[in-house]
Every structure is written in structure tokens, then in C-alpha cells.
Design an enzyme around this catalytic site. Structure first.
Site, PDB file in Angstrom:
ATOM      1  N   LYS A 156       0.588  -1.174   0.087  1.00  0.00           N
ATOM      2  CA  LYS A 156       0.059   0.128   0.229  1.00  0.00           C
ATOM      3  C   LYS A 156       0.830   1.320   0.201  1.00  0.00           C
ATOM      4  O   LYS A 156       0.467   2.221  -0.622  1.00  0.00           O
ATOM      5  CB  LYS A 156      -0.867  -0.111   1.295  1.00  0.00           C
ATOM      6  CG  LYS A 156      -2.001  -1.002   1.227  1.00  0.00           C
ATOM      7  CD  LYS A 156      -3.114  -0.666   2.069  1.00  0.00           C
ATOM      8  CE  LYS A 156      -4.430  -1.352   1.834  1.00  0.00           C
ATOM      9  NZ  LYS A 156      -5.452  -1.226   2.748  1.00  0.00           N
ATOM     10  N   LYS A 206      -4.608  -9.301  -6.722  1.00  0.00           N
ATOM     11  CA  LYS A 206      -5.788  -9.534  -6.182  1.00  0.00           C
ATOM     12  C   LYS A 206      -6.896  -8.544  -6.577  1.00  0.00           C
ATOM     13  O   LYS A 206      -6.846  -7.420  -7.057  1.00  0.00           O
ATOM     14  CB  LYS A 206      -5.480  -9.110  -4.599  1.00  0.00           C
ATOM     15  CG  LYS A 206      -6.751  -9.582  -3.475  1.00  0.00           C
ATOM     16  CD  LYS A 206      -6.065  -9.026  -2.080  1.00  0.00           C
ATOM     17  CE  LYS A 206      -6.383  -7.539  -1.928  1.00  0.00           C
ATOM     18  NZ  LYS A 206      -6.492  -7.099  -0.486  1.00  0.00           N
ATOM     19  N   LYS A 258     -10.932  -3.076  -4.249  1.00  0.00           N
ATOM     20  CA  LYS A 258     -11.828  -1.914  -4.358  1.00  0.00           C
ATOM     21  C   LYS A 258     -11.098  -0.935  -4.814  1.00  0.00           C
ATOM     22  O   LYS A 258     -11.195   0.078  -5.286  1.00  0.00           O
ATOM     23  CB  LYS A 258     -12.673  -1.655  -3.164  1.00  0.00           C
ATOM     24  CG  LYS A 258     -12.062  -1.813  -1.935  1.00  0.00           C
ATOM     25  CD  LYS A 258     -13.062  -1.608  -0.795  1.00  0.00           C
ATOM     26  CE  LYS A 258     -12.609  -2.630   0.529  1.00  0.00           C
ATOM     27  NZ  LYS A 258     -13.824  -2.956   1.234  1.00  0.00           N
TER      28      LYS A 258
HETATM   29  P1  AMP Z   1     -10.832  -5.225   2.953  1.00  0.00           P
HETATM   30  O1  AMP Z   1     -11.668  -4.740   1.838  1.00  0.00           O
HETATM   31  O2  AMP Z   1      -9.375  -4.953   2.641  1.00  0.00           O
HETATM   32  O3  AMP Z   1     -11.220  -4.400   4.118  1.00  0.00           O
HETATM   33  O4  AMP Z   1     -10.988  -6.801   3.214  1.00  0.00           O
HETATM   34  C1  AMP Z   1     -12.052  -7.234   4.025  1.00  0.00           C
HETATM   35  C2  AMP Z   1     -12.081  -8.506   3.815  1.00  0.00           C
HETATM   36  O5  AMP Z   1     -12.246  -9.134   2.692  1.00  0.00           O
HETATM   37  C3  AMP Z   1     -10.776  -9.309   4.309  1.00  0.00           C
HETATM   38  O6  AMP Z   1     -11.251 -10.520   5.276  1.00  0.00           O
HETATM   39  C4  AMP Z   1     -10.154  -9.670   3.027  1.00  0.00           C
HETATM   40  O7  AMP Z   1      -9.337 -10.604   3.491  1.00  0.00           O
HETATM   41  C5  AMP Z   1     -11.148 -10.114   2.057  1.00  0.00           C
HETATM   42  N1  AMP Z   1     -10.886  -9.924   0.921  1.00  0.00           N
HETATM   43  C6  AMP Z   1     -10.873  -8.712   0.441  1.00  0.00           C
HETATM   44  N2  AMP Z   1     -10.228  -8.639  -1.118  1.00  0.00           N
HETATM   45  C7  AMP Z   1     -10.368 -10.079  -1.221  1.00  0.00           C
HETATM   46  C8  AMP Z   1      -9.972 -10.786  -2.474  1.00  0.00           C
HETATM   47  N3  AMP Z   1      -9.966 -10.348  -3.393  1.00  0.00           N
HETATM   48  N4  AMP Z   1     -10.340 -12.207  -2.133  1.00  0.00           N
HETATM   49  C9  AMP Z   1     -10.623 -12.692  -1.085  1.00  0.00           C
HETATM   50  N5  AMP Z   1     -10.938 -12.066  -0.104  1.00  0.00           N
HETATM   51  C10 AMP Z   1     -10.818 -10.578  -0.086  1.00  0.00           C
END
Ligand code: AMP
Ligand code: TRP
Length: 349
Positions: free
Chosen positions: A127, A210, A213
Site C-alpha cells: 500500500k 488481487k 476496491k
Molecule cells: P478489505 O476490503 O481490505 O477491508 O478486506 C475485507 C475482507 O475481505 C478481508 O477479510 C479480506 O481478506 C477479504 N478480501 C478482500 N479482497 C479479497 C479478495 N480479492 N479475495 C478474497 N478475499 C478478499
């Protein structure tokens, strides 16, 4: 009786299972969040375990957020949680900043964690990128706040996507060091729960990245609010290779884009990769993509519609979060109180 005296002093095994997880309101929800996290949150809630799900707004501001957009994204995430099947009557749903003990325990853990530990965190490196000197201090110390989120509730299980594994290990290190330094057996070492066929959903444009968002290309991801046409278009344009699909998982080796689309298909269909390949093995992408699009629309469209409906009444969503925060505070307060006592802070008796 002092609330702190009601707190169980220990630790693993002796504690009833308690699930905690969180998602940042730093933009819209993606299919990665849904398959990697929220779908699992719902299953754990429905299995009858105590579940606490947080919208981690304090984490979101480790990178710049427009205040009005942050408020909107927080409500939208709350709507997403409920639309996907989380029930505020069964799970505690709240936003982090309404329970101030998260920040308080986060500070204490920033005094327990070592700079060397945080220096190893790959999410920070990704990041912060080349501009490390310009990254916020919060982005660097982010995992100490995440450890606080989890340990403030003595949570035992944490459902997350694959990318959070390292942060969970750090959480366990912090719990162990705290217990060791203060000679207590107070914080349990939480277990990551990284399960399912889509624990790492990849970008539709690049099978080595990955799905996120924050990716600048909207074509790289499926958003939970995308309409049927948009979902179909994104899947149609998703990057693939020229070969037909294999009939066994081993045949996906070295084919990241094919693996990604098949994993998404299997996760949406609630089946294994092998079982999915028994059904679609031998097909060309031109045949498989419309099947995937149809399944994705079937599963996601009702969630998107419900999110839209819920977003029409932000007052209701705010009330859900306020009620969740009250319940979360009730669990957290005695654990925070006991922590301050262990550390040696003078408290009113
Ligand atoms: P975040 O959007 O970074 O706050 O992620 C929230 C949750 O979604 C966490 O448990 C991440 O590991 C999961 N997550 C985010 N992006 C992915 C992805 N591309 N594949 C699987 N899990 C994801
Ligand atoms: N770091 C997680 C992410 O980026 C979000 C998060 C914050 C979290 N606190 C948490 C996840 C506590 C699980 C438990 O995805």
C-alpha cells in the site's frame, strides 16, 4: 462488583468460541470481499456461534477518505452486511469508531508490537509502495489496531481472506508477548479461518493481482452494486487463455486466469473446484463465461437490490450500528478495564 472481576482471566480452550471480523469502508464492496469474507461471516453466524462484525472506519482513514464518502461507504457496507444475510438480531454489527476502546487498546498494542515486526508486513509495503516516507503513521501501525479489534473481545476465530493471514499471525504474536511480558494468561491466541474455494479472488484483468476496491480499473472487479449487464460485460471481457477448461483441478496449474474464474464459479455454486470442473471441464471460455455470468447475476442481483432498498433509509442503518455499538461496548468494557489494570494504570475503584 467491579465489572473487571467478571472477565474470564484465560485463555485458549477454556473460552467459548467467539467470532470477530471486519471490513474497511474504503469504497464499495467487491466480489472478493463477498466470497473471501462476508459469505463466511453469514455461515458462521448461522452456525449459532457468537459473532461480532465490524465496519473498521478507523482503519479506512489510514489512507485519505473524503468525509462524506466515508459516511456513505460505512452505511453502504452496513447495508451490504445485512443484504448478504447478516442479521443484527443474531450478530453484533457496528462501526469501530463508536467503541472508543478499539483506539485505546490499539495504543497499548503499539507499545507491545516491535517496529521490526511491522516492517515485515507485506500489506504495508504494497500500500505504501515507493512513497513510504509519505505514508501515514497509521498505515504503518495498522496491524496493531487490527489486533486490538480482535483481542478487545477475546475473539477466538477470525474469518478473513488469504491476504490477512500475516496480520493474524501478528495479532497472535502481540497477544503472546502481552501475556508473557505481564505474566498473565489473559489474551487468547485467535485462529484465522481462511476457508472456501475463493479465499483469494484475483483481478479480472490480471490473474496475478488481487481483486481490490482500490484498483483504478473498474473492469478489474465485480462490485456488489453492479447491475446484471455490467456483471455480464465484465465477465465477458475478463482475461483468459486460449485453451478449453480442464476436467481436474491439476489442469489449472499455471493458468491463473482460468483458475480464478473457476474458483469464483465454484464458490458461487457452493461446490468444490473439482466438482465444478466435472460440470464445465472441456468447455471453451466462450461457453463457460455466459454460465458464470448467469450464476453471478443469480447470486448477486438479489443482494444488490436489497442493498439499494436499505440505503433508502440511512436512519435505520445508523440505528442498527448504534445498537450494535452499545452491545459491543458491553463486551469490550470489562476486558479493556482489566487490560489497563494489568498494565498498571491507576483506576477508580
Ligand atoms: P478489505 O476490503 O481490505 O477491508 O478486506 C475485507 C475482507 O475481505 C478481508 O477479510 C479480506 O481478506 C477479504 N478480501 C478482500 N479482497 C479479497 C479478495 N480479492 N479475495 C478474497 N478475499 C478478499
Ligand atoms: N485488515 C483487514 C483488511 O484490510 C480489515 C480488518 C481490520 C480486520 N480489523 C480487523 C479483519 C479485525 C479481521 C479482524 O481486510
Amino acid at each position: 462488583m467491579n465489572e473487571a472481576e467478571e472477565t474470564p482471566e484465560a485463555a485458549n480452550g477454556a473460552l467459548a468460541p467467539r467470532v470477530f471480523s471486519g471490513i474497511q469502508p474504503s469504497g464499495g464492496l467487491t466480489l472478493g470481499n463477498y466470497l473471501g469474507a462476508i459469505k463466511r461471516f453469514v455461515e458462521m453466524q448461522n452456525s449459532g456461534i457468537e459473532t461480532i462484525y465490524c465496519i473498521v472506519d478507523l482503519h479506512a482513514i489510514t489512507v485519505w477518505q473524503e468525509p462524506e464518502k466515508l459516511r456513505h461507504a460505512t452505511r453502504e457496507l452496513c447495508a451490504g452486511y445485512i443484504a448478504a444475510g447478516l442479521d443484527p438480531g443474531k450478530s453484533v454489527l457496528f462501526n469501530q469508531s463508536q467503541v472508543s476502546a478499539h483506539a485505546e487498546l490499539g495504543w497499548i498494542f503499539s507499545c507491545v508490537a516491535r517496529i521490526g515486526w511491522l516492517n515485515r508486513m507485506t500489506q504495508f509495503k504494497d500500500k505504501a509502495g515507493k512513497n513510504r516516507e509519505k505514508a501515514s503513521v497509521g498505515l504503518f501501525s495498522y496491524p496493531t489496531l487490527m489486533a486490538a479489534d480482535i483481542l478487545l473481545y477475546h475473539a477466538t476465530h477470525v474469518p478473513v481472506g488469504e491476504d490477512q493471514k500475516q496480520h493474524l499471525e501478528l495479532t497472535r504474536d502481540i497477544a503472546a508477548k502481552f501475556n508473557h511480558d505481564y505474566g498473565v494468561d489473559f489474551f487468547p491466541l485467535p485462529e484465522p479461518v481462511i476457508e472456501g474455494t475463493a479465499t483469494r479472488v484475483m483481478s479480472l484483468r490480471d490473474g496475478s493481482k488481487k481483486m481490490s476496491k482500490s484498483d483504478p480499473s473498474d473492469m478489474s472487479r465485480i462490485n456488489m452494486t453492479d447491475d446484471a449487464d455490467t456483471i455480464a460485460k465484465k465477465i465477458r471481457k475478463a482475461r483468459t487463455d486460449p485453451d478449453a477448461l480442464p476436467s481436474e483441478a491439476a489442469g489449472l496449474e499455471g493458468r491463473p486466469e482460468a483458475r480464478n474464474l473457476v474458483s469464483i464459479y465454484a464458490a458461487l455454486a457452493d461446490t468444490s473446484i473439482d466438482a465444478a470442473l466435472q460440470q464445465v471441464g472441456g468447455k471453451q471460455f466462450s461457453q463457460f463465461k455466459p454460465m458464470l455470468a448467469e450464476l453471478a447475476v443469480e447470486k448477486l442481483a438479489p443482494i444488490a437490490a436489497e442493498m439499494k432498498r436499505l440505503m433508502q433509509d440511512p436512519g435505520h442503518l445508523d440505528a442498527v450500528l448504534a445498537d450494535g455499538a452499545t452491545r459491543a461496548h458491553r463486551i469490550a468494557a470489562p476486558i479493556m478495564e482489566r487490560t489497563l489494570d494489568i498494565v498498571g494504570m491507576v483506576r477508580a475503584r
